[in-house]
Design a protein around this motif. Structure first.
Motif, PDB file in Angstrom:
ATOM      1  N   GLU A  76       0.975  -1.047  -0.104  1.00 51.86           N
ATOM      2  CA  GLU A  76       0.108   0.083   0.053  1.00 51.86           C
ATOM      3  C   GLU A  76       0.885   1.265   0.129  1.00 51.86           C
ATOM      4  OE1 GLU A  76      -3.359   0.197  -0.430  1.00 51.86           O
ATOM      5  OE2 GLU A  76      -3.767  -2.017  -0.089  1.00 51.86           O
ATOM      6  N   TYR A  77       2.100   1.059   0.201  1.00 52.96           N
ATOM      7  CA  TYR A  77       3.015   2.221   0.418  1.00 52.96           C
ATOM      8  C   TYR A  77       3.901   2.576  -0.566  1.00 52.96           C
ATOM      9  CZ  TYR A  77       1.242   2.602   5.221  1.00 52.96           C
ATOM     10  OH  TYR A  77       0.433   2.484   6.419  1.00 52.96           O
ATOM     11  N   HIS A  78       3.642   1.947  -1.688  1.00 50.21           N
ATOM     12  CA  HIS A  78       4.253   2.029  -2.923  1.00 50.21           C
ATOM     13  C   HIS A  78       3.399   2.511  -4.062  1.00 50.21           C
ATOM     14  CE1 HIS A  78       6.841  -1.855  -2.119  1.00 50.21           C
ATOM     15  NE2 HIS A  78       7.084  -0.934  -1.441  1.00 50.21           N
ATOM     16  N   ASP A  79       3.904   3.663  -4.559  1.00 53.98           N
ATOM     17  CA  ASP A  79       3.403   4.365  -5.863  1.00 53.98           C
ATOM     18  C   ASP A  79       1.920   4.875  -5.554  1.00 53.98           C
ATOM     19  OD1 ASP A  79       5.664   3.794  -7.426  1.00 53.98           O
ATOM     20  OD2 ASP A  79       4.612   1.611  -7.956  1.00 53.98           O
ATOM     21  N   GLY A  80       1.807   5.329  -4.227  1.00 59.40           N
ATOM     22  CA  GLY A  80       0.582   6.031  -3.778  1.00 59.40           C
ATOM     23  C   GLY A  80      -0.741   5.168  -3.738  1.00 59.40           C
ATOM     24  N   ALA A  81      -0.426   3.850  -3.778  1.00 57.70           N
ATOM     25  CA  ALA A  81      -1.756   2.865  -3.450  1.00 57.70           C
ATOM     26  C   ALA A  81      -2.407   3.080  -2.524  1.00 57.70           C
ATOM     27  CB  ALA A  81      -1.073   1.634  -3.295  1.00 57.70           C
ATOM     28  N   LEU A  82      -2.049   3.678  -1.172  1.00 55.42           N
ATOM     29  CA  LEU A  82      -2.864   3.707   0.004  1.00 55.42           C
ATOM     30  C   LEU A  82      -3.630   5.029  -0.458  1.00 55.42           C
ATOM     31  CD1 LEU A  82      -3.442   3.002   2.868  1.00 55.42           C
ATOM     32  CD2 LEU A  82      -1.612   4.821   3.577  1.00 55.42           C
ATOM     33  N   ARG A  83      -3.267   6.031  -1.092  1.00 55.64           N
ATOM     34  CA  ARG A  83      -4.128   7.261  -1.135  1.00 55.64           C
ATOM     35  C   ARG A  83      -5.316   6.705  -1.850  1.00 55.64           C
ATOM     36  NH1 ARG A  83       0.803   9.998  -1.654  1.00 55.64           N
ATOM     37  NH2 ARG A  83       0.856   9.506  -3.891  1.00 55.64           N
ATOM     38  N   LEU A  84      -5.075   5.964  -2.897  1.00 53.94           N
ATOM     39  CA  LEU A  84      -6.233   5.395  -3.766  1.00 53.94           C
ATOM     40  C   LEU A  84      -7.208   4.639  -2.952  1.00 53.94           C
ATOM     41  CD1 LEU A  84      -4.473   4.390  -7.033  1.00 53.94           C
ATOM     42  CD2 LEU A  84      -5.931   6.329  -6.601  1.00 53.94           C
ATOM     43  N   SER A  85      -6.463   3.682  -2.119  1.00 52.75           N
ATOM     44  CA  SER A  85      -7.354   2.870  -1.182  1.00 52.75           C
ATOM     45  C   SER A  85      -8.252   3.744  -0.489  1.00 52.75           C
ATOM     46  CB  SER A  85      -6.400   1.868  -0.466  1.00 52.75           C
ATOM     47  OG  SER A  85      -5.687   0.815  -1.073  1.00 52.75           O
ATOM     48  N   LEU A  86      -7.560   4.672   0.366  1.00 49.22           N
ATOM     49  CA  LEU A  86      -8.591   5.394   1.296  1.00 49.22           C
ATOM     50  C   LEU A  86      -9.522   6.412   0.620  1.00 49.22           C
ATOM     51  CD1 LEU A  86      -5.654   6.220   3.726  1.00 49.22           C
ATOM     52  CD2 LEU A  86      -7.319   4.659   3.815  1.00 49.22           C
ATOM     53  N   ALA A  87      -9.110   6.775  -0.803  1.00 47.24           N
ATOM     54  CA  ALA A  87     -10.101   7.422  -1.365  1.00 47.24           C
ATOM     55  C   ALA A  87     -11.592   6.667  -1.842  1.00 47.24           C
ATOM     56  CB  ALA A  87      -9.565   7.933  -2.789  1.00 47.24           C
ATOM     57  N   ALA A  88     -11.181   5.341  -1.805  1.00 52.96           N
ATOM     58  CA  ALA A  88     -12.344   4.509  -2.179  1.00 52.96           C
ATOM     59  C   ALA A  88     -13.097   4.192  -0.700  1.00 52.96           C
ATOM     60  CB  ALA A  88     -11.829   3.233  -2.931  1.00 52.96           C
ATOM     61  N   THR A  89     -12.289   4.011   0.268  1.00 47.25           N
ATOM     62  CA  THR A  89     -12.982   3.588   1.563  1.00 47.25           C
ATOM     63  C   THR A  89     -12.155   4.827   2.660  1.00 47.25           C
ATOM     64  OG1 THR A  89     -12.554   1.637   1.093  1.00 47.25           O
ATOM     65  CG2 THR A  89     -13.023   1.759   3.298  1.00 47.25           C
ATOM     66  N   PRO A  90     -12.939   5.891   2.769  1.00 45.10           N
ATOM     67  CA  PRO A  90     -12.706   7.184   3.426  1.00 45.10           C
ATOM     68  C   PRO A  90     -12.040   6.547   5.015  1.00 45.10           C
ATOM     69  CG  PRO A  90     -14.022   7.858   1.880  1.00 45.10           C
ATOM     70  CD  PRO A  90     -14.206   6.247   1.796  1.00 45.10           C
ATOM     71  N   ARG A  91     -13.112   6.047   5.360  1.00 44.25           N
ATOM     72  CA  ARG A  91     -13.093   5.521   6.767  1.00 44.25           C
ATOM     73  C   ARG A  91     -11.761   4.747   7.054  1.00 44.25           C
ATOM     74  NH1 ARG A  91     -19.070   4.827   9.636  1.00 44.25           N
ATOM     75  NH2 ARG A  91     -19.867   6.824   9.145  1.00 44.25           N
ATOM     76  N   ARG A  92     -10.839   5.215   7.526  1.00 47.52           N
ATOM     77  CA  ARG A  92      -9.449   4.428   7.846  1.00 47.52           C
ATOM     78  C   ARG A  92      -9.405   3.198   8.620  1.00 47.52           C
ATOM     79  NH1 ARG A  92      -4.610   8.603   7.352  1.00 47.52           N
ATOM     80  NH2 ARG A  92      -5.255  10.093   5.656  1.00 47.52           N
TER      81      ARG A  92
END
Length: 241
Positions: A76-92
């Motif tokens: 998740e910490y490669h190439d901004g993957a985490l930002r995309l994941s949290l954009a889809a699921t904002p509730r961390r």
């Protein structure tokens, strides 16, 4: 995004990142292969324990479990993957729960299958030396092994969330389990029994005159894992993606 779609998305990541199914295959292969060598053990040794010997492949196998948990989060910490994941699921918190579940379920399923296969392979090699194992002891060993490997994968996942690096997590956990735990064990007496790896592995012994006991030991490992996951969830909430 509700929990079920979030879980489905995380499961798709597990399936499609090639190294993750590879780590689960390595878990099965390493554990079963090393347990199959149990027949080479010295069964006349006074310290010989047939159940632990049969499941001795858990020592290399847990490295694969730890790698799986660490890599699943570190991706998740490669190439901004985490930002995309949290954009889809904002509730961390919801996203993290889905990630943890997506790691735990396949690890548990593979680990239980692995423990069963390892026990069968080892019993064939040990022959009469394993005849004293009762059905209840073998079930305890298989179930305990599956739960232990799953807890170690989740421990790695929690630490990887805190450290934001799979390499850092593996550099910390693997030397600790393979080296530091044994060094401390020689000097720390009963305290070592409460380290996450030592406590959890008590369930793999037929004869367990150790403190904590088999299921209590797994509970101790579960507490270490829960602490790592709580630290990971806190880090995820407080830090920028």
């Amino acid at each position: 995004m509700p929990f079920a779609p979030a879980l489905h998305a995380e499961w798709l990541k597990i399936r499609t990142v090639r190294s993750l199914p590879g780590a689960l295959f390595a878990l099965f292969a390493a554990t079963t292969a090393f347990s199959a060598l149990a027949g080479l053990s010295d069964t006349s040794d006074p310290g010989f324990d047939p159940l632990f010997t049969a499941l001795s492949g858990v020592t290399p196998g847990q490295i694969a479990a730890i790698s799986f948990g660490a890599m699943a989060v570190a991706a998740e910490y490669h190439d901004g993957a985490l930002r995309l994941s949290l954009a889809a699921t904002p509730r961390r918190g919801r996203w993290f729960a889905a990630k943890v579940t997506a790691i735990a379920v396949p690890t548990l399923c593979v680990s239980l299958l692995t423990a069963f296969a390892a026990l069968l392979a080892a019993r064939a090699g040990l022959g009469p030396a394993a005849s004293g194992l009762t059905t209840a002891e073998q079930i305890r060993g298989v179930v305990g092994c599956g739960v232990y490997l799953t807890l170690m994968a989740l421990l790695a996942a929690g630490l990887a969330t805190v450290l934001r690096s799979g390499v850092a997590t593996l550099s910390l956990l693997i030397p600790f389990i393979l080296v530091v735990s044994f060094v401390i064990g020689d000097a720390a007496g009963t305290v070592v029994g409460y380290l996450p790896d030592r406590a959890g592995q008590v369930v793999l012994y037929q004869h367990h005159d150790k403190t904590p006991g088999p299921w209590t030991g797994l509970a101790v490992t579960a507490l270490w894992t829960a602490a790592a996951l709580l630290a990971g969830a806190r880090s995820l909430r407080r830090r920028d993606a």
